[in-house]
Design a protein around this motif. Structure first.
Motif: not given
Length: 294
Positions: A1-11, A27-35, A38-41
């Motif tokens: 599990m990527d720590s960057h994805l976890l940090r994005t979720l918490v933020t 990040y861009t808003q699009s990049a946040v949505s993609q992260q 990806a974590l949900e998937a």
């Protein structure tokens, strides 16, 4: 599990906004949505409601884990970085209160100037405890004080390889209250005061046992006592008439009472530095910076 994805979720959950999270994270808003997608998937469950942005039931559970995981990862990084740094040098000094003077503080400053990363610790102890700490190797050096015949070393017991060197000495005086019958005398012989009322304050003043030995075993009765190493207490008690005390002349003179010079027996307040062989660099700089006396 990527720590960057976890940090994005918490933020995103904390700010309640994809766009605000993107701004904070860089990040861009699009990049946040993609992260987030990806974590949900990866987890196989939706984590955030989109309108309005809020955690789902699965998202709440995941946020609990994510916060703990991120805290542990941050702690691990900090711990590894600390362990990779060179060990910080330290100078641990044992000192009796009356030996910790301006000259000692200046010498500590010289040691710090020679090694800016130096951590200095001063352990204030009873006079004899200073010697014991240095002899046992628990402190790098010690500065202590006591009362002895002029020019003679302090009697500190068996110090093994630890050396003692003088840092200076001064005459002693008897501190007494302003209305004392002897207040106009230019000096006093202690054996003439053996039957007076005395203050027992061995942590600061000359111990009464030493006065008895120096005068041939006179009484020197203790009518008041002070336990501790702060000179303010004995000075106040002696100045108020609770008992006489033999103190360094300069200290007695600051008490706002009468300081009668001791004529006999010859007695001096002496300061010494105690140090073992094989000092490290900070301890050697400190020792060399001390002004040596008798």
């Amino acid at each position: 599990m990527d720590s960057h994805l976890l940090r994005t979720l918490v933020t995103v959950a904390r700010l309640g906004s994809f766009s605000a999270a993107a701004l904070e994270l860089g990040y861009t808003q699009s990049a946040v949505s993609q992260q987030i997608a990806a974590l949900e998937a990866e987890l196989g469950a939706p984590l955030l409601h989109r309108r309005p942005v809020a955690p789902t039931a699965a998202g709440e559970r995941m946020l609990e884990h994510a916060r703990l995981l991120l805290e542990r990862m941050d702690a691990a990084r900090a711990d590894v970085r600390r362990s990779a740094l060179p060990e910080r040098p330290e100078l641990l000094l044992a000192a009796s209160p009356l030996a910790l003077d301006a000259a000692v503080v200046r010498a500590l400053g010289r040691a710090r100037a020679a090694e800016p990363r130096l951590r200095i610790r001063v352990r204030v102890l009873d006079r004899r405890a200073v010697a014991a700490e240095v002899a046992a190797g628990r402190c790098a050096l010690g500065v202590t004080d006591g009362y002895a015949a002029p020019g003679g070393p302090l009697a500190l017991g068996d110090l093994g390889p630890v050396r003692q060197a003088g840092l200076g000495e001064e005459p002693c005086a008897v501190l007494c209250p302003p209305g004392h019958p002897l207040r106009h005398r230019p000096g006093v012989d202690l054996d003439r005061l053996a039957d007076a009322h005395w203050l027992d304050a061995p942590g600061v003043a000359a111990p009464l046992d030493l006065l008895r030995a120096a005068t041939g075993g006179g009484a020197f009765p203790a009518t008041a006592g002070h336990e501790g190493h702060d000179p303010a207490g004995p000075l106040a008690l002696a100045a108020a008439g609770h008992g006489l005390a033999v103190l360094p002349r300069t200290l007695a003179a600051r008490a706002g009472a009468v300081a009668l010079p001791v004529r006999a027996p010859r007695l001096a307040h002496r300061r010494e530095v105690l140090f073992p062989p094989g000092l490290d660099a900070p301890a050697r700089v400190f020792l060399d910076a001390l002004p040596r006396g008798a």
